[in-house]
Design a protein around this motif. Structure first.
Motif, PDB file in Angstrom:
ATOM      1  N   VAL A   4       0.849  -1.183   0.000  1.00 32.47           N
ATOM      2  CA  VAL A   4       0.000   0.000   0.000  1.00 32.47           C
ATOM      3  C   VAL A   4       0.887   1.236   0.000  1.00 32.47           C
ATOM      4  O   VAL A   4       1.706   1.411   0.903  1.00 32.47           O
ATOM      5  CB  VAL A   4      -0.933   0.030   1.226  1.00 32.47           C
ATOM      6  CG1 VAL A   4      -1.775   1.306   1.215  1.00 32.47           C
ATOM      7  CG2 VAL A   4      -1.832  -1.198   1.240  1.00 32.47           C
ATOM      8  N   CYS A  21       5.654   3.107   1.243  1.00 29.83           N
ATOM      9  CA  CYS A  21       5.044   1.843   0.843  1.00 29.83           C
ATOM     10  C   CYS A  21       5.112   0.916   2.054  1.00 29.83           C
ATOM     11  O   CYS A  21       6.197   0.703   2.601  1.00 29.83           O
ATOM     12  CB  CYS A  21       5.792   1.242  -0.338  1.00 29.83           C
ATOM     13  SG  CYS A  21       5.252  -0.420  -0.791  1.00 29.83           S
ATOM     14  N   GLY A 110       1.849  -2.453  -5.710  1.00 23.06           N
ATOM     15  CA  GLY A 110       0.824  -1.697  -5.023  1.00 23.06           C
ATOM     16  C   GLY A 110      -0.158  -1.112  -6.015  1.00 23.06           C
ATOM     17  O   GLY A 110      -0.027  -1.294  -7.233  1.00 23.06           O
TER      18      GLY A 110
END
Length: 119
Positions: A4, A21, A110
């Motif tokens: 993410v 991240c 991601g």
């Protein structure tokens, strides 16, 4: 492995942004991580990569001296400090993790975070 990204946004030329991240899942098996970017109608391109130890970092020529990649394996995070941003840095930035398992590498991505730099 799930990734993410966060930290994107709209800034002016010359400003800085820090992307992060966060990985979850089998993070212990993550080897190299990296940041990539992709604009509309363009190929996804490498921005920077970093090995698990953090000792080897690779940067695209276009960001050398302006961007710095780092990671924290204990927190399972990777950051990209972006300084002296220009409109040419406007793109969607993606986090990538390479997992090593049984002699093979698996890539995870991601969902991307938008960076927009106005002139």
């Amino acid at each position: 492995i799930q990734l993410v990204e966060s930290g994107g946004g709209l800034v002016q030329a010359g400003d800085s942004l820090r992307l992060s991240c966060r990985a979850s899942g089998d993070t212990y098996s993550i080897n190299t991580m990296g940041w990539y970017r992709q604009g509309s109608g363009k190929e996804r391109e490498l921005v920077a990569t970093i090995t698990r130890s953090g000792h080897k970092k690779v940067y695209a020529d276009s960001v050398k001296g302006r961007f710095t990649i780092s990671r924290d394996n204990d927190r399972a995070t990777m950051d990209l400090q972006m300084n002296s941003l220009t409109p040419e840095d406007t793109d969607v930035y993606y986090c990538k993790a390479v997992q090593g398992s049984w002699g093979r590498d698996y890539d995870y991505w991601g969902q991307g975070t938008q960076v927009t730099v106005s002139s």
